[in-house]
Design a protein around this motif. Sequence first.
Motif, PDB file in Angstrom:
ATOM      1  N   GLY A  65       0.883  -1.163   0.044  1.00  0.00           N
ATOM      2  CA  GLY A  65       0.282   0.088   0.021  1.00  0.00           C
ATOM      3  C   GLY A  65       0.734   1.298  -0.073  1.00  0.00           C
ATOM      4  O   GLY A  65       2.284   1.136  -0.708  1.00  0.00           O
ATOM      5  N   ILE A  66       0.343   2.470   0.636  1.00  0.00           N
ATOM      6  CA  ILE A  66       1.189   3.484   0.761  1.00  0.00           C
ATOM      7  C   ILE A  66       1.545   3.693   2.242  1.00  0.00           C
ATOM      8  O   ILE A  66       0.691   3.159   3.143  1.00  0.00           O
ATOM      9  N   TRP A  67       2.380   4.672   2.265  1.00  0.00           N
ATOM     10  CA  TRP A  67       2.977   5.119   3.599  1.00  0.00           C
ATOM     11  C   TRP A  67       3.189   6.574   3.662  1.00  0.00           C
ATOM     12  O   TRP A  67       3.354   7.266   2.677  1.00  0.00           O
ATOM     13  N   GLN A  68       2.612   7.268   4.903  1.00  0.00           N
ATOM     14  CA  GLN A  68       2.708   8.708   4.877  1.00  0.00           C
ATOM     15  C   GLN A  68       3.364   9.162   6.127  1.00  0.00           C
ATOM     16  O   GLN A  68       3.336   8.228   7.141  1.00  0.00           O
ATOM     17  N   GLN A  69       4.154  10.069   6.339  1.00  0.00           N
ATOM     18  CA  GLN A  69       5.184  10.538   7.220  1.00  0.00           C
ATOM     19  C   GLN A  69       4.622  11.830   7.751  1.00  0.00           C
ATOM     20  O   GLN A  69       4.471  12.859   7.061  1.00  0.00           O
ATOM     21  N   SER A  70       4.180  11.974   9.180  1.00  0.00           N
ATOM     22  CA  SER A  70       3.860  13.212   9.697  1.00  0.00           C
ATOM     23  C   SER A  70       4.918  13.164  10.812  1.00  0.00           C
ATOM     24  O   SER A  70       4.604  12.970  11.837  1.00  0.00           O
ATOM     25  N   GLY A  71       5.954  14.147  10.802  1.00  0.00           N
ATOM     26  CA  GLY A  71       6.819  14.236  11.962  1.00  0.00           C
ATOM     27  C   GLY A  71       7.586  13.012  11.845  1.00  0.00           C
ATOM     28  O   GLY A  71       8.199  12.527  10.998  1.00  0.00           O
ATOM     29  N   ILE A  74       5.131   7.390  11.200  1.00  0.00           N
ATOM     30  CA  ILE A  74       4.921   6.844   9.842  1.00  0.00           C
ATOM     31  C   ILE A  74       3.725   6.086   9.811  1.00  0.00           C
ATOM     32  O   ILE A  74       3.347   5.196  10.993  1.00  0.00           O
ATOM     33  N   GLU A  75       2.499   6.127   8.944  1.00  0.00           N
ATOM     34  CA  GLU A  75       1.414   5.224   9.031  1.00  0.00           C
ATOM     35  C   GLU A  75       1.335   4.690   7.750  1.00  0.00           C
ATOM     36  O   GLU A  75       1.416   5.197   6.686  1.00  0.00           O
ATOM     37  N   LEU A  76       1.093   3.300   7.980  1.00  0.00           N
ATOM     38  CA  LEU A  76       0.587   2.443   6.628  1.00  0.00           C
ATOM     39  C   LEU A  76      -0.800   2.527   6.061  1.00  0.00           C
ATOM     40  O   LEU A  76      -1.532   2.124   7.302  1.00  0.00           O
ATOM     41  N   GLN A  77      -1.054   2.404   4.969  1.00  0.00           N
ATOM     42  CA  GLN A  77      -2.531   2.608   4.494  1.00  0.00           C
ATOM     43  C   GLN A  77      -2.323   1.204   3.436  1.00  0.00           C
ATOM     44  O   GLN A  77      -1.887   1.513   2.419  1.00  0.00           O
ATOM     45  N   SER A  78      -2.827   0.156   3.912  1.00  0.00           N
ATOM     46  CA  SER A  78      -2.889  -1.113   3.329  1.00  0.00           C
ATOM     47  C   SER A  78      -3.773  -0.862   1.992  1.00  0.00           C
ATOM     48  O   SER A  78      -5.037  -0.163   2.357  1.00  0.00           O
ATOM     49  N   SER A  79      -3.444  -1.585   0.916  1.00  0.00           N
ATOM     50  CA  SER A  79      -4.422  -1.664  -0.335  1.00  0.00           C
ATOM     51  C   SER A  79      -5.491  -3.061  -0.221  1.00  0.00           C
ATOM     52  O   SER A  79      -6.123  -3.015  -0.857  1.00  0.00           O
ATOM     53  N   GLU A  80      -5.203  -3.703   1.001  1.00  0.00           N
ATOM     54  CA  GLU A  80      -6.107  -4.939   1.091  1.00  0.00           C
ATOM     55  C   GLU A  80      -7.474  -4.563   1.622  1.00  0.00           C
ATOM     56  O   GLU A  80      -7.399  -3.564   2.624  1.00  0.00           O
ATOM     57  N   THR A  81      -8.435  -5.035   1.465  1.00  0.00           N
ATOM     58  CA  THR A  81      -9.680  -5.052   2.027  1.00  0.00           C
ATOM     59  C   THR A  81      -9.986  -5.460   3.342  1.00  0.00           C
ATOM     60  O   THR A  81     -10.685  -4.944   3.880  1.00  0.00           O
ATOM     61  N   GLN A  82      -9.305  -6.426   3.491  1.00  0.00           N
ATOM     62  CA  GLN A  82      -9.317  -7.402   4.884  1.00  0.00           C
ATOM     63  C   GLN A  82      -8.523  -6.759   5.938  1.00  0.00           C
ATOM     64  O   GLN A  82      -7.401  -6.155   5.516  1.00  0.00           O
ATOM     65  N   GLN A  83      -8.695  -6.803   7.178  1.00  0.00           N
ATOM     66  CA  GLN A  83      -7.861  -6.153   8.326  1.00  0.00           C
ATOM     67  C   GLN A  83      -6.626  -7.098   8.207  1.00  0.00           C
ATOM     68  O   GLN A  83      -6.743  -8.525   8.367  1.00  0.00           O
ATOM     69  N   THR A  84      -5.398  -6.572   8.108  1.00  0.00           N
ATOM     70  CA  THR A  84      -4.299  -7.251   8.606  1.00  0.00           C
ATOM     71  C   THR A  84      -3.489  -6.525   9.530  1.00  0.00           C
ATOM     72  O   THR A  84      -3.929  -5.467   9.981  1.00  0.00           O
ATOM     73  N   VAL A  85      -2.248  -6.932  10.051  1.00  0.00           N
ATOM     74  CA  VAL A  85      -1.428  -6.457  11.384  1.00  0.00           C
ATOM     75  C   VAL A  85      -0.909  -5.101  10.431  1.00  0.00           C
ATOM     76  O   VAL A  85      -0.694  -4.273  11.672  1.00  0.00           O
TER      77      VAL A  85
END
Length: 112
Positions: A65-71, A74-85
């Motif tokens: 998926g994509i990752w974004q950084q704020s300070g 870092i937050e990962l945004q998965s492209s999967e529809t189901q919940q993963t770790v």
Amino acid sequence: MLNQFVKAIALMIALNLFTHVANAAAPGHYYLNGITEVGSELLLNPDGHYQAVLMYGTVDLESSGIWQQSGNLIELQSSETQQTVFKGLKLLLQQDKLYPQEAPLSTGYYQK
């Protein structure tokens, strides 16, 4: 008054450069440490995409998926529809280590 304005502009430029350098430090290949019997790798690409894998016993999980950084966060945004770790996982960047902020990975850390 002009002197204060120049100082304020200089401070904004310095903060912008610091943020740019901090963001440039995040991309890379990380390996999970500190959790027994679990293997995991995380690749943060400079273009804002990530790939991750986690192995525990006979379970292999992959995510992208994509990752974004704020300070330093870092937050990962998965492209999967189901919940993963990895879906929505938040990681705190400190030097060359990423510290997961939620269980079940919060007892370990990723290191370059």
